[in-house]
Scaffold this motif. Structure first.
Motif, short mmCIF file in Angstrom:
data_model
loop_
_atom_site.label_atom_id
_atom_site.label_comp_id
_atom_site.label_asym_id
_atom_site.label_seq_id
_atom_site.Cartn_x
_atom_site.Cartn_y
_atom_site.Cartn_z
N ASN A 112 -2.24 -4.82 10.60
CA ASN A 112 -2.82 -3.52 10.86
C ASN A 112 -2.16 -2.92 12.10
OD1 ASN A 112 -4.70 -3.63 8.72
ND2 ASN A 112 -6.02 -4.94 9.95
N THR A 159 2.83 -11.21 8.89
CA THR A 159 1.78 -11.09 7.88
C THR A 159 1.53 -9.62 7.62
OG1 THR A 159 0.09 -11.14 9.61
CG2 THR A 159 0.68 -13.24 8.62
N HIS A 160 0.62 -9.35 6.70
CA HIS A 160 0.23 -7.97 6.42
C HIS A 160 -0.60 -7.49 7.59
CE1 HIS A 160 1.73 -8.92 2.49
NE2 HIS A 160 0.82 -9.86 2.33
N TYR A 163 5.25 -7.77 0.26
CA TYR A 163 4.49 -6.57 0.60
C TYR A 163 4.43 -5.64 -0.62
CZ TYR A 163 5.27 -8.28 5.30
OH TYR A 163 5.31 -9.08 6.41
N GLN A 214 -0.69 5.70 5.51
CA GLN A 214 -1.42 4.49 5.16
C GLN A 214 -2.90 4.79 4.94
OE1 GLN A 214 -1.68 1.15 7.91
NE2 GLN A 214 -1.44 -0.29 6.22
N GLU A 258 0.65 -1.92 1.73
CA GLU A 258 0.76 -2.98 2.73
C GLU A 258 1.92 -2.69 3.67
OE1 GLU A 258 -1.06 -6.77 0.29
OE2 GLU A 258 1.10 -6.42 0.19
N LEU A 274 5.98 0.58 5.59
CA LEU A 274 4.82 0.75 4.72
C LEU A 274 5.30 0.97 3.29
CD1 LEU A 274 1.75 1.30 4.22
CD2 LEU A 274 2.24 3.70 4.80
N SER A 301 4.62 -4.12 6.77
CA SER A 301 5.30 -5.13 7.56
C SER A 301 5.52 -4.57 8.96
CB SER A 301 6.65 -5.46 6.90
OG SER A 301 7.56 -5.99 7.84
N ASP A 328 -4.99 3.39 1.82
CA ASP A 328 -5.93 2.32 2.11
C ASP A 328 -7.20 2.90 2.74
OD1 ASP A 328 -7.35 0.13 3.10
OD2 ASP A 328 -5.55 -0.97 3.66
#
Length: 232
Positions: free
Chosen positions: A5, A2-3, A181, A30, A185, A168, A187, A34
């Motif tokens: 952290n 999933t995406h 992605y 990142q 985002e 990223l 992976s 973000d």
């Protein structure tokens, strides 16, 4: 997959200064894309600062100051030592000039830290397959940071992992058969994951990939990899 952290452990290592250079680059990049990641980074640094303020100071080695000055002198000694300039042979074609201009525009549009390293590397993309180019930015022990550029509809070979791989997206988007992605985002793949990131149609995808060990390709490239004794 999933995406994901990066996780508290990596933010703590960043704040304490123990994170590797490639992973620091990943987190800083990142953070620029973000705001929520930037807040996590800032919170971790604030917490580390508070812990430092209540900790007993550790004594410095007697040679610490001279060692610092030695590092400064070594850095200063390397400034301005540019290599000999080489004039291009012949006149560059108009097509080549347009391609170079587009390539420079792509790099200038990247987040600051990645952009600066890419320019230091001379924007030197290396062929990694049809429609795929890579550019190494940094290597520290087994950890490596590189840019991956995917033409629309093109992808890297299917592979597994001997390590963790953080990818990223900086522009465009890719789908690895497990999830999609987009910009900002990430992976995160581990030895249990086998995937093949492919750029979406219509737009070039550029991603920052950080690994702490070699990838293990499957299919025909896996046979070549094993025959050559491994690829880094």
């Amino acid at each position: 997959m999933t995406h994901q952290n990066l996780g508290d452990e990596i933010f703590s290592a960043y704040a304490s200064g123990t994170l590797s250079g490639p992973m620091r680059l990943l987190l800083e990049t990142q953070s620029q894309l973000d705001p929520s990641v930037a807040r996590q980074r800032d919170d971790a640094e604030m917490a580390a600062g508070l812990l430092l303020s209540v900790s007993e100071p550790a004594p410095l080695r007697a040679s610490a100051l001279s060692e610092i000055f030695a590092v400064v002198d070594a850095e200063a000694g390397g400034l301005g030592e540019a290599g000999a300039s080489v004039s291009p042979s012949g006149r560059q074609s108009e097509k080549a000039a347009r391609m170079a201009s587009r390539g420079l525009d792509e790099l200038l549009a990247l987040p600051d830290a990645v952009r600066d390293l890419a320019l230091e590397a001379g924007g030197n993309w290396q062929f990694a397959g049809p429609g795929v180019r890579v550019m190494e930015l940094m290597r520290e022990g087994e950890a490596k940071a590189e840019l991956i550029r995917l033409e629309p509809g093109r992808g890297v070979p299917r592979h597994t992992h001997d390590c963790k791989e953080f990818t990223l997206v900086l522009c465009g988007a890719f789908d690895d058969g497990l999830a999609r992605y987009g910009k900002g985002e990430m992976s995160i793949a581990d030895p249990d994951i086998e995937h093949r990131p492919v750029a979406e149609a219509g737009e070039i995808c550029i991603a920052l990939a950080v690994t702490d060990g070699p990838l293990a390709f499957t299919g025909p490239l896996g046979w070549v990899q094993r025959a050559l004794g491994g690829m880094n």
